[in-house]
Design a protein around this motif. Structure first.
Motif, PDB file in Angstrom:
ATOM      1  N   VAL A  84       0.722  -1.160   0.044  1.00  0.00           N
ATOM      2  CA  VAL A  84       0.095   0.052   0.007  1.00  0.00           C
ATOM      3  C   VAL A  84       0.695   1.416  -0.085  1.00  0.00           C
ATOM      4  O   VAL A  84       1.690   1.279   0.603  1.00  0.00           O
ATOM      5  N   PHE A  85       0.449   2.266  -0.826  1.00  0.00           N
ATOM      6  CA  PHE A  85       1.336   3.563  -0.898  1.00  0.00           C
ATOM      7  C   PHE A  85       0.383   4.466   0.116  1.00  0.00           C
ATOM      8  O   PHE A  85      -0.766   4.200   0.034  1.00  0.00           O
ATOM      9  N   ALA A  86       1.029   4.866   1.114  1.00  0.00           N
ATOM     10  CA  ALA A  86       0.454   5.926   2.127  1.00  0.00           C
ATOM     11  C   ALA A  86       0.874   7.335   2.092  1.00  0.00           C
ATOM     12  O   ALA A  86       2.101   7.651   1.710  1.00  0.00           O
ATOM     13  N   GLN A 111      -3.594   8.046   5.093  1.00  0.00           N
ATOM     14  CA  GLN A 111      -2.514   8.096   6.010  1.00  0.00           C
ATOM     15  C   GLN A 111      -2.047   6.695   6.353  1.00  0.00           C
ATOM     16  O   GLN A 111      -2.592   5.583   6.186  1.00  0.00           O
ATOM     17  N   LEU A 112      -0.865   6.604   7.210  1.00  0.00           N
ATOM     18  CA  LEU A 112      -0.308   5.432   7.498  1.00  0.00           C
ATOM     19  C   LEU A 112      -1.371   4.588   8.418  1.00  0.00           C
ATOM     20  O   LEU A 112      -1.271   3.217   7.973  1.00  0.00           O
ATOM     21  N   GLU A 113      -2.020   4.950   9.063  1.00  0.00           N
ATOM     22  CA  GLU A 113      -2.874   4.189  10.174  1.00  0.00           C
ATOM     23  C   GLU A 113      -4.180   3.610   9.098  1.00  0.00           C
ATOM     24  O   GLU A 113      -4.350   2.406   9.204  1.00  0.00           O
ATOM     25  N   SER A 114      -4.517   4.200   8.104  1.00  0.00           N
ATOM     26  CA  SER A 114      -5.503   3.460   7.071  1.00  0.00           C
ATOM     27  C   SER A 114      -4.818   2.559   6.389  1.00  0.00           C
ATOM     28  O   SER A 114      -5.577   1.377   6.040  1.00  0.00           O
ATOM     29  N   ALA A 115      -3.591   2.573   5.907  1.00  0.00           N
ATOM     30  CA  ALA A 115      -2.694   1.653   5.418  1.00  0.00           C
ATOM     31  C   ALA A 115      -2.813   0.393   6.117  1.00  0.00           C
ATOM     32  O   ALA A 115      -2.835  -0.750   5.740  1.00  0.00           O
ATOM     33  N   LEU A 119      -4.097  -3.372   5.535  1.00  0.00           N
ATOM     34  CA  LEU A 119      -3.429  -4.491   5.564  1.00  0.00           C
ATOM     35  C   LEU A 119      -3.811  -5.802   6.593  1.00  0.00           C
ATOM     36  O   LEU A 119      -3.794  -6.942   6.332  1.00  0.00           O
ATOM     37  N   VAL A 120      -4.151  -5.243   7.870  1.00  0.00           N
ATOM     38  CA  VAL A 120      -4.268  -6.113   8.826  1.00  0.00           C
ATOM     39  C   VAL A 120      -5.658  -6.855   8.541  1.00  0.00           C
ATOM     40  O   VAL A 120      -5.845  -7.651   9.036  1.00  0.00           O
TER      41      VAL A 120
END
Length: 122
Positions: A84-86, A111-115, A119-120
Motif C-alpha cells: 500500500v502507498f500511503a 495516511q499510515l493508520e489507514s494503510a 493490510l491487517v
C-alpha cells in the motif's frame, strides 16, 4: 563517499506485522532503485503481512520515479505480499493523474493508520 554516490537509507520498521518504509525526502531514480532493492530484501527476510511505502515526505514525482515505485509494489505483490502507498501529498496525487501513469492494481491510503488497517483487515 561524495554526495553523488551516497544513498538515502530509509529506516524501515515493523508495526502490526506490517513493514513500513517511510520516504521522507525527494529521491533520485538511483536512490529509488536502491530503496527498491532494500525493500525487496526486507520483505523476503521479515515476511510481513504486507508493506507500506509511506511517501508523505515526497513532494515531487515524475513518471520515471513513479515507475520505480509502481514496479516495487508489483514486485512485492509477486512475492505474495500486499503493498500500500500511503501519505501522498495533493501535489503528488495531481502529478500521478496528470502524467497518466499506471496505477492499476495498486492500493492507496490517505495516511499510515489507514494503510495498516487495509493490510491487517484484508
Amino acid at each position: 563517499m561524495n554526495a553523488s554516490t551516497e544513498f538515502f537509507e530509509p529506516t524501515t520498521y515493523i508495526t502490526r506485522d506490517c513493514l513500513v518504509v517511510p520516504i521522507n525526502q525527494e529521491l533520485s531514480i538511483k536512490n529509488a532503485l536502491h530503496i527498491q532493492r532494500l525493500l525487496l530484501q526486507e520483505v523476503a527476510i521479515k515476511k510481513p503481512v504486507g508493506a507500506i511505502i509511506d511517501l508523505s515526505g515526497v513532494c515531487i514525482v515524475d513518471s520515471a520515479l513513479w515507475q520505480v515505485f509502481y514496479q516495487t509494489a508489483k514486485m512485492i505483490q509477486t512475492q505474495g505480499y500486499a503493498c500500500v502507498f500511503a501519505g501522498l501529498s495533493p501535489a503528488v496525487v495531481v502529478a500521478i493523474i496528470e502524467l497518466d501513469v499506471n496505477t492499476e492494481n495498486v492500493n492507496f491510503a490517505l495516511q499510515l493508520e489507514s494503510a495498516l488497517e487495509m493490510l491487517v483487515n484484508k
